[in-house]
Scaffold this active site. Structure first.
Site, PDB file in Angstrom:
ATOM      1  N   GLY A  59     115.534  36.932 -53.523  1.00 49.88           N
ATOM      2  CA  GLY A  59     116.148  37.349 -52.263  1.00 49.88           C
ATOM      3  C   GLY A  59     117.366  38.233 -52.413  1.00 49.88           C
ATOM      4  N   LYS A  74     109.076  41.004 -54.112  1.00 54.58           N
ATOM      5  CA  LYS A  74     108.007  40.255 -53.446  1.00 54.58           C
ATOM      6  C   LYS A  74     107.359  41.133 -52.362  1.00 54.58           C
ATOM      7  CE  LYS A  74     110.324  36.018 -54.762  1.00 54.58           C
ATOM      8  NZ  LYS A  74     110.644  34.610 -54.452  1.00 54.58           N
ATOM      9  N   HIS A 115     104.064  34.510 -62.046  1.00 56.96           N
ATOM     10  CA  HIS A 115     105.080  34.032 -61.108  1.00 56.96           C
ATOM     11  C   HIS A 115     104.568  32.800 -60.360  1.00 56.96           C
ATOM     12  CE1 HIS A 115     107.852  33.920 -57.699  1.00 56.96           C
ATOM     13  NE2 HIS A 115     108.678  34.629 -58.441  1.00 56.96           N
ATOM     14  N   GLU A 145     111.674  29.848 -64.193  1.00 61.07           N
ATOM     15  CA  GLU A 145     111.926  29.722 -62.760  1.00 61.07           C
ATOM     16  C   GLU A 145     111.554  28.314 -62.316  1.00 61.07           C
ATOM     17  OE1 GLU A 145     109.491  32.416 -60.504  1.00 61.07           O
ATOM     18  OE2 GLU A 145     107.671  31.645 -61.412  1.00 61.07           O
ATOM     19  N   GLY A 190     113.817  30.250 -53.563  1.00 54.72           N
ATOM     20  CA  GLY A 190     113.848  30.456 -52.124  1.00 54.72           C
ATOM     21  C   GLY A 190     114.310  29.253 -51.330  1.00 54.72           C
TER      22      GLY A 190
END
Length: 251
Positions: A235, A11, A95, A167, A173
């Site tokens: 992450g 990202k 995405h 996703e 997140g």
């Protein structure tokens, strides 16, 4: 046999020095891993530097997006051919953050996918439902629509350059993760839809990744599911030790 893929989406993180330090840490952790394809997706500005850093190892390079035209008066855009020139073998398209913040639609996703395949890139094609859509029991409807529209007009042979990444937007997140069973149900449905649109053989060979708060602690359970072929990691891909642990989930 579908070879697993572990892809790290950085990202909007890591400048050049940080990216090179990360790669130097990661390589010793994964250099002996031969049964998993490893992909990292840095920001555009460090692609070439990262490519040099991974030149002699088993890590492949992806971009996080591309445009659908190869060149022209399109200020601020990056074409698929330019990504290939920078050393990319893969590109993430569709995405949820592109859809949420930058007006990405199924139509623009489809145009980008076609352009990327023409340039020779492997596409990590992202799909997934929001929390509201899941709570309205529209998960399958949303996934089918995204697959049908995103892959519209592709020839059967093009599917060799497609990897689907599921996703669930509500799990990105947030620290929430779909249960192994929830993820498997979605992946099995995605494979079924691909079989209906193309062929059962193509559906059996296409790889489907899970993306949604994947961590070293939950990757093995996810990867034990029959229709989950890898992970698109957010992450946890920003630290070499955690990403390395995910890559080496079989160890």
């Amino acid at each position: 046999m579908r070879t697993p893929i572990i892809a790290g989406n950085w990202k909007l993180f890591k400048k050049s020095s940080e990216a090179q330090d990360f790669v130097a840490e990661l390589i010793p952790l994964v250099q002996k891993t031969t049964d998993v394809e490893i992909v990292i997706a840095p920001v555009f500005t460090v692609l070439s530097a990262v490519k040099r850093a991974i030149a002699d190892c088993n890590i492949m390079l992806s971009a996080q997006d591309c445009f659908w035209e190869e060149e022209g008066a399109f200020t601020g855009e990056i074409s698929p051919g330019m990504l290939v020139d920078a050393g990319c073998s893969h590109v993430i398209i569709g995405h949820s953050e592109r859809r949420q913040y930058f007006g990405e639609t199924d139509e623009t996703v489809n145009r980008k996918i076609k352009a990327a395949i023409t340039a020779g890139l492997t596409v990590l094609f992202c799909i997934g439902e929001t929390l509201a859509e899941r709570e309205a029991d529209k998960t399958f409807e949303v996934l089918r629509t995204q697959i049908e529209n995103g892959l519209a007009g592709l020839a059967r042979g093009d599917l060799a350059k497609i990897v689907i990444a599921y996703e669930p937007v509500w799990a990105i997140g947030t620290g929430k993760t779909a249960t192994d069973e929830q993820a498997q149900i979605a992946h099995a449905f995605i494979r079924k839809v691909v079989g209906e649109l193309f062929t059962v053989q193509i559906a059996e060979t296409i790889r489907i990744l899970y993306g949604g708060s994947v961590k070293p602690e939950n990757v093995r359970g996810l990867m034990n599911q029959p229709d989950i072929d890898g992970a698109l990691v957010g992450g946890a891909s920003l630290k070499a030790d955690s990403f390395g642990a995910i890559v080496n989930y079989k160890a």
